[in-house]
Design an enzyme around this catalytic site. Structure first.
Site, PDB file in Angstrom:
ATOM      1  N   CYS A  90       1.034  -1.036  -0.104  1.00 35.64           N
ATOM      2  CA  CYS A  90       0.067  -0.003  -0.127  1.00 35.64           C
ATOM      3  C   CYS A  90       0.981   1.107  -0.029  1.00 35.64           C
ATOM      4  O   CYS A  90       2.143   1.137  -0.239  1.00 35.64           O
ATOM      5  CB  CYS A  90      -1.105   0.042   1.051  1.00 35.64           C
ATOM      6  SG  CYS A  90      -0.221  -0.022   2.857  1.00 35.64           S
TER       7      CYS A  90
ATOM      8  N   THR B 253       2.194   3.288   2.711  1.00 37.15           N
ATOM      9  CA  THR B 253       3.130   3.009   3.565  1.00 37.15           C
ATOM     10  C   THR B 253       3.364   1.343   3.811  1.00 37.15           C
ATOM     11  O   THR B 253       4.533   1.393   4.452  1.00 37.15           O
ATOM     12  CB  THR B 253       2.780   3.680   5.007  1.00 37.15           C
ATOM     13  OG1 THR B 253       1.361   3.131   5.273  1.00 37.15           O
ATOM     14  CG2 THR B 253       2.279   5.041   4.370  1.00 37.15           C
TER      15      THR B 253
ATOM     16  N   MET C 113      -1.754  -2.192   5.574  1.00 38.93           N
ATOM     17  CA  MET C 113      -1.727  -3.818   5.083  1.00 38.93           C
ATOM     18  C   MET C 113      -1.094  -4.616   6.139  1.00 38.93           C
ATOM     19  O   MET C 113      -1.572  -5.690   6.460  1.00 38.93           O
ATOM     20  CB  MET C 113      -0.901  -3.970   3.784  1.00 38.93           C
ATOM     21  CG  MET C 113      -1.354  -3.128   2.639  1.00 38.93           C
ATOM     22  SD  MET C 113      -2.881  -4.196   1.964  1.00 38.93           S
ATOM     23  CE  MET C 113      -3.127  -3.753   0.446  1.00 38.93           C
TER      24      MET C 113
ATOM     25  N   HIS D  16      14.463 -15.154  11.753  1.00 38.22           N
ATOM     26  CA  HIS D  16      14.243 -15.180  13.232  1.00 38.22           C
ATOM     27  C   HIS D  16      12.624 -15.066  13.322  1.00 38.22           C
ATOM     28  O   HIS D  16      12.221 -15.803  14.202  1.00 38.22           O
ATOM     29  CB  HIS D  16      14.759 -13.964  13.806  1.00 38.22           C
ATOM     30  CG  HIS D  16      16.406 -14.000  14.178  1.00 38.22           C
ATOM     31  ND1 HIS D  16      17.003 -12.915  14.889  1.00 38.22           N
ATOM     32  CD2 HIS D  16      17.010 -14.689  13.475  1.00 38.22           C
ATOM     33  CE1 HIS D  16      18.132 -13.341  14.712  1.00 38.22           C
ATOM     34  NE2 HIS D  16      18.224 -14.250  14.066  1.00 38.22           N
TER      35      HIS D  16
END
Ligand code: RB5
Length: 148
Positions: free
Chosen positions: A65, A67, A71, A98
């Site tokens: 999206c 930024t 999402m 991780h």
């Protein structure tokens, strides 16, 4: 590997770049839009993609999206989803190693298509290290089982 790909109107250029990357890497994918001739709502794209990954229909999801934040917030509401918002290659590598993330979010108003492609490639090919990291993810899964 099968990837579910989607964006809102703010992420169309990067979504197309990622689609071409997936084709080059010979990774099976489905592009869930948007068509984006008008403004759309990112949860309408993030939630179905996250559900398809959580159900096992797809192995991974990639969401874009403006930024990447909307999402990632929406995708992480779905039980079993570990979505990482990445705008650098180190985070992309580490979140596979991780966190065993199964969804990647990026923001097209933050980074360009070239960097997005590198981030996606690193994330798609990165392996989970397991061990102590698996124990930590286990604690999140346990929480989800009890509370969600
Ligand atoms: C749409 O204008 C914008 O809010 C959306 O693409 C995203 O950045 C939300 O987090």
């Amino acid at each position: 590997m099968k990837v579910a790909l989607a964006s809102d109107h703010g992420g169309v250029t990067i979504r197309k770049e990622i689609a071409s990357l997936l084709e080059e890497l010979n990774i099976e994918y489905v592009d869930f839009g948007c068509d984006c001739t008008t403004s759309v709502d990112y949860p309408d794209y993030a939630l179905p993609v996250a559900e398809k990954v959580a159900s096992g229909e797809f192995d991974r999801g990639i969401l874009i999206c403006g930024t990447g934040i909307g999402m990632s917030i929406a995708a992480n509401k779905v039980k079993g989803i570990r979505c990482a918002l990445c705008h650098d290659t180190f985070s992309a590598k580490m979140t596979r190693a991780h966190n065993d993330t199964n969804v990647l979010a990026m923001g097209e108003r933050v980074i360009g298509p070239g960097l997005a492609r590198e981030i996606a490639q690193i994330w798609l090919t990165g392996e989970f290290e397991g061990g102590r990291h698996a124990n930590r993810i286990g604690k999140i899964t346990e929480y989800e089982e009890k509370h969600l």
